[in-house]
Design an enzyme around this catalytic site. Structure first.
Site, PDB file in Angstrom:
ATOM      1  CB  ILE A   9      -0.980  -0.017   1.201  1.00  0.00           C
ATOM      2  CG1 ILE A   9      -2.136   0.973   0.986  1.00  0.00           C
ATOM      3  CG2 ILE A   9      -0.253   0.230   2.522  1.00  0.00           C
ATOM      4  CD1 ILE A   9      -3.273   0.804   1.970  1.00  0.00           C
ATOM      5  CG  ASN A  22      -0.732   1.224  18.070  1.00  0.00           C
ATOM      6  OD1 ASN A  22      -0.744   2.366  18.515  1.00  0.00           O
ATOM      7  ND2 ASN A  22       0.360   0.650  17.628  1.00  0.00           N
ATOM      8  CB  VAL A  31      -0.230  -2.215   6.957  1.00  0.00           C
ATOM      9  CG1 VAL A  31      -1.298  -1.805   7.962  1.00  0.00           C
ATOM     10  CG2 VAL A  31      -0.252  -1.333   5.725  1.00  0.00           C
ATOM     11  CG  ASP A  32       1.157   1.414  12.647  1.00  0.00           C
ATOM     12  OD1 ASP A  32       0.922   1.299  13.864  1.00  0.00           O
ATOM     13  OD2 ASP A  32       1.369   2.511  12.100  1.00  0.00           O
ATOM     14  CB  SER A 115      -9.154  -5.696  12.370  1.00  0.00           C
ATOM     15  OG  SER A 115      -9.249  -4.591  13.226  1.00  0.00           O
ATOM     16  CB  THR A 116      -7.437  -9.026   8.148  1.00  0.00           C
ATOM     17  OG1 THR A 116      -6.461  -8.314   7.377  1.00  0.00           O
ATOM     18  CG2 THR A 116      -8.828  -8.501   7.879  1.00  0.00           C
ATOM     19  N   GLY A 117      -4.758  -8.754  10.422  1.00  0.00           N
ATOM     20  CA  GLY A 117      -3.428  -9.305  10.705  1.00  0.00           C
ATOM     21  C   GLY A 117      -3.282  -9.591  12.181  1.00  0.00           C
ATOM     22  CB  VAL A 118      -1.307  -7.803  14.766  1.00  0.00           C
ATOM     23  CG1 VAL A 118      -1.284  -7.666  16.267  1.00  0.00           C
ATOM     24  CG2 VAL A 118       0.096  -7.981  14.212  1.00  0.00           C
ATOM     25  CE1 TYR A 119      -4.048  -4.700  17.378  1.00  0.00           C
ATOM     26  CE2 TYR A 119      -5.737  -3.242  16.512  1.00  0.00           C
ATOM     27  CZ  TYR A 119      -4.607  -3.452  17.287  1.00  0.00           C
ATOM     28  OH  TYR A 119      -4.025  -2.390  17.956  1.00  0.00           O
TER      29      TYR A 119
END
Ligand code: APR
Length: 165
Positions: A9, A22, A31-32, A115-119
């Site tokens: 991205i 976060n 991605v952050d 939210s579909t990774g770590v979360y």
């Protein structure tokens, strides 16, 4: 129109990219981390002035070294099984990001899978929430991109888009 792409991205030449941040807005992994690395240290400096971000809400910052003019940071819900308001919070991330983009004359915007990774949000459920939210805004943007990080994710989003068109 809604477009599904597979890639990083941070490389997209759009008016705004959305960051799955976060609550601190002070960076992280996934991605952050990629967005902070690509935007450079000024993003962190700027975000320090924002006073954090509540889950489901969104805040905007300049893109600095990114091709994108803006970064819209939103904080997705951590998945706890789906009975603690996660679907509504995830939808709010998309809606609040799109509304904030409109308020800043953004014409093209790209989302990661919030939210579909770590979360831990199940990708198939998240994709339906994402596509439905984007579809409500297609007539107000030149381009809305769902930027997936794997071909498998892109195939899932394309399938959901097909089913919901
Ligand atoms: N471009 C596009 N998508 C990416 C990229 C990238 N460069 N890197 C990762 N992704 C995808 C992941 O594959 C996933 O599908 O972004 C999606 C979101 O995953 P995470 O980045 O883990 O974000 P999230 O699940 O919302 O967790 C947020 O992770 O990095 C920390 O600080 C962040 O605490 C916050 C948490």
């Amino acid at each position: 129109m809604i477009e599904v792409v597979c890639g990083d991205i941070t490389a997209l030449e759009v008016d705004a990219i959305v960051n799955a941040a976060n609550n601190s807005l002070l960076g992280g992994g996934g991605v952050d981390g990629a967005i902070h690395r690509a935007a450079g240290p000024q993003l962190l400096t700027f975000n320090r002035t924002l006073g954090g971000c509540k889950t489901g809400k969104a805040k905007i910052s300049p893109g600095f070294r990114l091709p994108a003019r803006y970064v819209i940071s939103t904080v997705g819900p951590v998945w706890h099984g789906g009975e603690q308001g996660e679907p509504e919070l995830l939808r709010s991330c998309y809606v609040n990001s799109l509304e904030l983009a409109l308020a800043n004359n953004v014409c093209s915007i790209a989302f990661p899978g919030i939210s579909t990774g770590v979360y831990g949000y199940p990708k198939d459920q998240a994709a339906v929430i994402a596509i439905r939210a984007m579809q409500a805004y297609t007539d107000r943007f030149k381009k809305i991109i769902a930027c997936c990080f794997s071909e498998a994710d892109a195939a899932l989003y394309r399938e959901v888009l097909q089913e919901h068109s």
